[in-house]
Each structure stands twice: as structure tokens, then as C-alpha cells.
Design a protein around this motif. Structure first.
Motif, PDB file in Angstrom:
ATOM      1  N   GLY A   1      52.976  26.191  37.350  1.00  0.00           N
ATOM      2  CA  GLY A   1      54.374  25.914  37.070  1.00  0.00           C
ATOM      3  C   GLY A   1      55.235  27.159  36.939  1.00  0.00           C
ATOM      4  O   GLY A   1      56.393  27.068  36.552  1.00  0.00           O
ATOM      5  N   ARG A   2      54.701  28.329  37.259  1.00  0.00           N
ATOM      6  CA  ARG A   2      55.436  29.578  37.052  1.00  0.00           C
ATOM      7  C   ARG A   2      55.553  30.386  38.331  1.00  0.00           C
ATOM      8  O   ARG A   2      54.805  30.202  39.273  1.00  0.00           O
ATOM      9  CB  ARG A   2      54.726  30.433  36.015  1.00  0.00           C
ATOM     10  CG  ARG A   2      54.384  29.650  34.774  1.00  0.00           C
ATOM     11  CD  ARG A   2      54.816  30.286  33.584  1.00  0.00           C
ATOM     12  NE  ARG A   2      54.607  29.355  32.453  1.00  0.00           N
ATOM     13  CZ  ARG A   2      54.752  29.707  31.239  1.00  0.00           C
ATOM     14  NH1 ARG A   2      55.080  30.928  30.948  1.00  0.00           N
ATOM     15  NH2 ARG A   2      54.585  28.840  30.271  1.00  0.00           N
ATOM     16  N   VAL A   3      56.495  31.322  38.313  1.00  0.00           N
ATOM     17  CA  VAL A   3      56.603  32.363  39.322  1.00  0.00           C
ATOM     18  C   VAL A   3      56.254  33.658  38.611  1.00  0.00           C
ATOM     19  O   VAL A   3      56.784  33.942  37.537  1.00  0.00           O
ATOM     20  CB  VAL A   3      58.019  32.436  39.931  1.00  0.00           C
ATOM     21  CG1 VAL A   3      58.159  33.651  40.829  1.00  0.00           C
ATOM     22  CG2 VAL A   3      58.330  31.160  40.696  1.00  0.00           C
TER      23      VAL A   3
ATOM     24  N   VAL B   1      53.947  35.688  43.137  1.00  0.00           N
ATOM     25  CA  VAL B   1      53.179  34.452  43.265  1.00  0.00           C
ATOM     26  C   VAL B   1      54.059  33.295  42.810  1.00  0.00           C
ATOM     27  O   VAL B   1      54.554  33.287  41.689  1.00  0.00           O
ATOM     28  CB  VAL B   1      51.884  34.493  42.415  1.00  0.00           C
ATOM     29  CG1 VAL B   1      51.144  33.174  42.520  1.00  0.00           C
ATOM     30  CG2 VAL B   1      51.002  35.645  42.853  1.00  0.00           C
ATOM     31  N   ASN B   2      54.271  32.343  43.721  1.00  0.00           N
ATOM     32  CA  ASN B   2      54.987  31.118  43.368  1.00  0.00           C
ATOM     33  C   ASN B   2      53.934  30.054  43.112  1.00  0.00           C
ATOM     34  O   ASN B   2      53.353  29.505  44.039  1.00  0.00           O
ATOM     35  CB  ASN B   2      55.928  30.685  44.489  1.00  0.00           C
ATOM     36  CG  ASN B   2      56.699  29.429  44.138  1.00  0.00           C
ATOM     37  OD1 ASN B   2      56.562  28.891  43.047  1.00  0.00           O
ATOM     38  ND2 ASN B   2      57.503  28.951  45.059  1.00  0.00           N
TER      39      ASN B   2
ATOM     40  N   GLY C   1      58.121  29.011  49.477  1.00  0.00           N
ATOM     41  CA  GLY C   1      57.377  27.913  48.870  1.00  0.00           C
ATOM     42  C   GLY C   1      56.190  28.430  48.075  1.00  0.00           C
ATOM     43  O   GLY C   1      55.999  29.640  47.926  1.00  0.00           O
ATOM     44  N   PRO C   2      55.365  27.541  47.553  1.00  0.00           N
ATOM     45  CA  PRO C   2      54.198  27.957  46.788  1.00  0.00           C
ATOM     46  C   PRO C   2      53.293  28.872  47.612  1.00  0.00           C
ATOM     47  O   PRO C   2      53.068  28.647  48.789  1.00  0.00           O
ATOM     48  CB  PRO C   2      53.494  26.635  46.469  1.00  0.00           C
ATOM     49  CG  PRO C   2      54.595  25.626  46.499  1.00  0.00           C
ATOM     50  CD  PRO C   2      55.533  26.088  47.566  1.00  0.00           C
ATOM     51  N   GLY C   3      52.812  29.937  46.976  1.00  0.00           N
ATOM     52  CA  GLY C   3      51.929  30.884  47.651  1.00  0.00           C
ATOM     53  C   GLY C   3      52.048  32.277  47.082  1.00  0.00           C
ATOM     54  O   GLY C   3      52.707  32.511  46.075  1.00  0.00           O
ATOM     55  N   ARG C   4      51.393  33.224  47.775  1.00  0.00           N
ATOM     56  CA  ARG C   4      51.374  34.632  47.374  1.00  0.00           C
ATOM     57  C   ARG C   4      52.133  35.438  48.415  1.00  0.00           C
ATOM     58  O   ARG C   4      51.921  35.261  49.609  1.00  0.00           O
ATOM     59  CB  ARG C   4      49.937  35.140  47.295  1.00  0.00           C
ATOM     60  CG  ARG C   4      49.097  34.436  46.265  1.00  0.00           C
ATOM     61  CD  ARG C   4      47.614  34.773  46.411  1.00  0.00           C
ATOM     62  NE  ARG C   4      47.327  36.182  46.292  1.00  0.00           N
ATOM     63  CZ  ARG C   4      46.867  36.760  45.185  1.00  0.00           C
ATOM     64  NH1 ARG C   4      46.665  36.035  44.107  1.00  0.00           N
ATOM     65  NH2 ARG C   4      46.621  38.051  45.147  1.00  0.00           N
ATOM     66  N   TYR C   5      52.973  36.352  47.961  1.00  0.00           N
ATOM     67  CA  TYR C   5      53.790  37.158  48.862  1.00  0.00           C
ATOM     68  C   TYR C   5      53.816  38.604  48.377  1.00  0.00           C
ATOM     69  O   TYR C   5      53.901  38.852  47.176  1.00  0.00           O
ATOM     70  CB  TYR C   5      55.230  36.634  48.900  1.00  0.00           C
ATOM     71  CG  TYR C   5      55.343  35.178  49.255  1.00  0.00           C
ATOM     72  CD1 TYR C   5      55.394  34.767  50.572  1.00  0.00           C
ATOM     73  CD2 TYR C   5      55.370  34.203  48.252  1.00  0.00           C
ATOM     74  CE1 TYR C   5      55.490  33.422  50.899  1.00  0.00           C
ATOM     75  CE2 TYR C   5      55.466  32.857  48.570  1.00  0.00           C
ATOM     76  CZ  TYR C   5      55.519  32.479  49.888  1.00  0.00           C
ATOM     77  OH  TYR C   5      55.605  31.146  50.213  1.00  0.00           O
TER      78      TYR C   5
ATOM     79  N   GLY D   1      56.204  21.601  44.953  1.00  0.00           N
ATOM     80  CA  GLY D   1      56.851  22.240  46.094  1.00  0.00           C
ATOM     81  C   GLY D   1      58.110  23.013  45.749  1.00  0.00           C
ATOM     82  O   GLY D   1      58.924  23.310  46.617  1.00  0.00           O
ATOM     83  N   ALA D   2      58.310  23.346  44.476  1.00  0.00           N
ATOM     84  CA  ALA D   2      59.501  24.102  44.073  1.00  0.00           C
ATOM     85  C   ALA D   2      59.480  25.481  44.728  1.00  0.00           C
ATOM     86  O   ALA D   2      58.427  26.032  45.026  1.00  0.00           O
ATOM     87  CB  ALA D   2      59.543  24.241  42.554  1.00  0.00           C
TER      88      ALA D   2
END
Length: 135
Positions: A57-59, A92-93, A117-121, A98-99
């Protein structure tokens, strides 16, 4: 007449044998499906472990390109101004449903780039002054 009884008995035995093969085949197929499920589960667990350092639930914005160190975490929708955040960082999202998150070049969530979207960048945060969390 005796031949008819033998044939009927042989046909009955053949039916029972076929039913046994079908039952064994069904068990083998179901056994294969049971093996396939953990493989899919393993992939899902591996993806979850990749984001394990960032709570659900966090970024999270980490201090460098890796997930070492204590990240800054954001969890409510809205904009957050960043200060002293520069260079390439791991973002990290891990939001649910899908927020998304946007990197913004101005304070207050203005002049934002595309939605992540959700994932690692790995993102160069030098020109970024705020982030915007959105549903």
C-alpha cells in the motif's frame, strides 16, 4: 449361450478396466495440476519478495539504486514535496488496486510526467521536486 455369457462377462471386465484407467488418468492429471499451482505460486511469491522491503500500500523511495537502506514511504493519495532527493534512486510502487504514482518537476504535484503503475523503477530524481500518488 455359454459364449454370450462369456462375452458379456469379458465386456464387463473391459468396462471395469477402462474405468480404472480413466480413474488413474484423472489422478495423474490432477496430480500434474497440483504441481503446476506451486510453480505459479512461486512466481507470485518471488514478485512479492522483490517488493518486500516496501510495505504493501506504499510508495518507497530508497537512498540509492538498490533496496538497501531505509526508504522514505508515502501512502496517502496526494502530492508530496521532495527535498534533498537527487540522483538515480530506486522507486517502488507497492500500492494496491493498481494505484499509480507520478514524478513531478514542480512542487505541489504540478508539471507531472507519465503515470507509473505497481513495480520497481530506477529514476533520476534530480529534476523531480514532488511526487503525486493517485488511485
Amino acid at each position: 449361450m455359454n459364449k454370450k455369457i462369456k462375452n458379456a462377462a469379458g465386456l464387463t471386465l473391459l468396462r471395469w478396466a477402462f474405468a480404472g484407467v480413466t480413474a488413474v488418468s484423472t489422478v495423474a492429471v490432477l496430480g500434474g495440476a497440483a504441481v503446476a499451482a506451486p510453480q505459479g505460486l512461486a512466481a507470485a511469491q518471488q514478485a512479492q519478495q522483490a517488493r518486500a522491503g516496501c510495505p504493501s500500500g506504499r510508495v518507497c523511495i530508497y537512498p540509492d539504486r538498490t533496496d538497501n537502506g531505509n526508504p522514505d514511504t508515502y501512502y496517502r493519495y496526494g502530492s508530496y514535496n521532495l527535498s534533498n532527493v537527487f540522483g538515480e534512486r530506486l522507486v517502488v510502487n507497492n500500492q494496491t488496486g493498481g494505484a499509480g504514482v507520478r514524478m513531478c518537476r514542480s512542487y505541489g504535484g504540478q508539471n507531472c510526467e507519465g503515470r507509473l503503475g505497481p513495480g520497481r523503477y530506477i529514476i533520476n530524481l534530480s529534476p523531480i521536486n514532488s511526487i503525486l500518488l493517485e488511485p
